[in-house]
Design a protein around this motif. Structure first.
Motif, PDB file in Angstrom:
ATOM      1  N   ASN A   1       0.838  -1.204   0.000  1.00 44.67           N
ATOM      2  CA  ASN A   1       0.000   0.000   0.000  1.00 44.67           C
ATOM      3  C   ASN A   1       0.875   1.257   0.000  1.00 44.67           C
ATOM      4  O   ASN A   1       0.630   2.206  -0.757  1.00 44.67           O
ATOM      5  CB  ASN A   1      -0.929   0.019   1.216  1.00 44.67           C
ATOM      6  CG  ASN A   1      -2.048  -1.002   1.114  1.00 44.67           C
ATOM      7  OD1 ASN A   1      -2.394  -1.459   0.018  1.00 44.67           O
ATOM      8  ND2 ASN A   1      -2.607  -1.371   2.245  1.00 44.67           N
TER       9      ASN A   1
ATOM     10  N   VAL B   1       1.248   4.137  -2.946  1.00 45.57           N
ATOM     11  CA  VAL B   1       1.026   5.564  -2.657  1.00 45.57           C
ATOM     12  C   VAL B   1       2.217   6.380  -3.151  1.00 45.57           C
ATOM     13  O   VAL B   1       2.047   7.436  -3.788  1.00 45.57           O
ATOM     14  CB  VAL B   1       0.779   5.798  -1.138  1.00 45.57           C
ATOM     15  CG1 VAL B   1       0.878   7.265  -0.779  1.00 45.57           C
ATOM     16  CG2 VAL B   1      -0.585   5.240  -0.738  1.00 45.57           C
TER      17      VAL B   1
ATOM     18  N   ILE C   1       2.128   6.550  -6.983  1.00 44.59           N
ATOM     19  CA  ILE C   1       1.070   7.467  -7.445  1.00 44.59           C
ATOM     20  C   ILE C   1       1.505   8.912  -7.228  1.00 44.59           C
ATOM     21  O   ILE C   1       1.341   9.761  -8.107  1.00 44.59           O
ATOM     22  CB  ILE C   1      -0.274   7.177  -6.733  1.00 44.59           C
ATOM     23  CG1 ILE C   1      -0.841   5.827  -7.188  1.00 44.59           C
ATOM     24  CG2 ILE C   1      -1.278   8.294  -6.969  1.00 44.59           C
ATOM     25  CD1 ILE C   1      -2.059   5.370  -6.410  1.00 44.59           C
TER      26      ILE C   1
ATOM     27  N   CYS D   1      -1.724  11.679  -3.244  1.00 47.43           N
ATOM     28  CA  CYS D   1      -2.531  10.557  -2.730  1.00 47.43           C
ATOM     29  C   CYS D   1      -2.166  10.382  -1.266  1.00 47.43           C
ATOM     30  O   CYS D   1      -0.990  10.295  -0.907  1.00 47.43           O
ATOM     31  CB  CYS D   1      -2.218   9.290  -3.528  1.00 47.43           C
ATOM     32  SG  CYS D   1      -3.091   7.826  -2.936  1.00 47.43           S
TER      33      CYS D   1
ATOM     34  N   ARG E   1      -3.719   7.992   0.868  1.00 50.03           N
ATOM     35  CA  ARG E   1      -3.862   6.620   1.348  1.00 50.03           C
ATOM     36  C   ARG E   1      -4.315   5.740   0.204  1.00 50.03           C
ATOM     37  O   ARG E   1      -5.074   6.147  -0.661  1.00 50.03           O
ATOM     38  CB  ARG E   1      -4.907   6.598   2.467  1.00 50.03           C
ATOM     39  CG  ARG E   1      -5.075   5.271   3.128  1.00 50.03           C
ATOM     40  CD  ARG E   1      -5.886   5.459   4.428  1.00 50.03           C
ATOM     41  NE  ARG E   1      -6.064   4.185   5.059  1.00 50.03           N
ATOM     42  CZ  ARG E   1      -7.174   3.466   5.013  1.00 50.03           C
ATOM     43  NH1 ARG E   1      -8.227   3.943   4.408  1.00 50.03           N
ATOM     44  NH2 ARG E   1      -7.236   2.296   5.600  1.00 50.03           N
ATOM     45  N   TYR E   2      -3.821   4.512   0.222  1.00 48.91           N
ATOM     46  CA  TYR E   2      -4.237   3.528  -0.766  1.00 48.91           C
ATOM     47  C   TYR E   2      -4.358   2.203  -0.022  1.00 48.91           C
ATOM     48  O   TYR E   2      -3.520   1.873   0.820  1.00 48.91           O
ATOM     49  CB  TYR E   2      -3.196   3.405  -1.892  1.00 48.91           C
ATOM     50  CG  TYR E   2      -3.615   2.476  -2.999  1.00 48.91           C
ATOM     51  CD1 TYR E   2      -4.365   2.935  -4.056  1.00 48.91           C
ATOM     52  CD2 TYR E   2      -3.259   1.127  -2.966  1.00 48.91           C
ATOM     53  CE1 TYR E   2      -4.757   2.085  -5.068  1.00 48.91           C
ATOM     54  CE2 TYR E   2      -3.648   0.274  -3.968  1.00 48.91           C
ATOM     55  CZ  TYR E   2      -4.395   0.751  -5.017  1.00 48.91           C
ATOM     56  OH  TYR E   2      -4.790  -0.098  -6.015  1.00 48.91           O
ATOM     57  N   GLU E   3      -5.394   1.450  -0.311  1.00 54.47           N
ATOM     58  CA  GLU E   3      -5.579   0.192   0.390  1.00 54.47           C
ATOM     59  C   GLU E   3      -5.903  -0.911  -0.594  1.00 54.47           C
ATOM     60  O   GLU E   3      -6.805  -0.777  -1.429  1.00 54.47           O
ATOM     61  CB  GLU E   3      -6.714   0.309   1.414  1.00 54.47           C
ATOM     62  CG  GLU E   3      -6.913  -0.962   2.207  1.00 54.47           C
ATOM     63  CD  GLU E   3      -8.014  -0.839   3.250  1.00 54.47           C
ATOM     64  OE1 GLU E   3      -8.425  -1.888   3.766  1.00 54.47           O
ATOM     65  OE2 GLU E   3      -8.460   0.280   3.530  1.00 54.47           O
TER      66      GLU E   3
END
Length: 155
Positions: free
Chosen positions: A18, A22, A25, A36, A38-40
């Motif tokens: 994750n 991030v 990105i 960005c 947060r990414y999950e």
């Protein structure tokens, strides 16, 4: 990126993935001013071939661990048997040693007892010789022994 990681590592490293996504990105969108936060990864859907390969890897690991555990169990069992045999041999040798010691002590006591009996016998004979007919009795005893020994020679 996912194809390079084992199945176990994939689930353990989900948080690291994750963070890496991030960062990727943010690096790509920096020129536009987008960030960005947060990414999950919620669900991982891999191609069937990759899933099969990962599943085979997991199965191979399980078999490897099972084989190692089995060999360690066999090793421990063989060590226990060897230790038991060693201990039995030690106890057997100690028992034989004690048996020899006991036999020697018994033989020594028998020699002492025989010596004491012989001494008593001589003392009794000496007292008997001091009496009035003691010499005649001794001569008779010597004659009887002589006749007995001569009889043994004749056989």
């Amino acid at each position: 990126e996912l194809g390079k990681i084992s199945l176990d590592a994939l689930f353990r490293e989900r948080e690291n993935l994750n963070l890496q996504i991030v960062e990727a990105i943010n690096a790509a969108s920096e020129a536009w001013g987008i960030q960005c936060m947060r990414y999950e990864i919620r669900d991982i859907k891999l191609p069937v071939r990759v899933q099969e390969a990962m599943q085979m890897q997991v199965e191979a690991e399980r078999k490897k661990r099972a084989a190692i555990l089995e060999s360690e169990g066999i090793k421990a069992a063989e060590i226990n048997v060897a230790e038991g045999k060693k201990q039995a041999r030690i106890l057997q040798s100690e028992a034989e040693r004690q048996e020899l010691i006991n036999a020697a002590e018994g033989a020594a006591k028998a020699v002492v007892a025989a010596g004491e009996a012989r001494a008593q016998n001589i003392s009794v004979v000496a007292k008997a010789l001091m009496h009035e007919n003691g010499n005649s009795a001794a001569s008779l005893a010597v004659a009887e022994k002589y006749v007995g020994a001569f009889g043994e020679l004749a056989k």
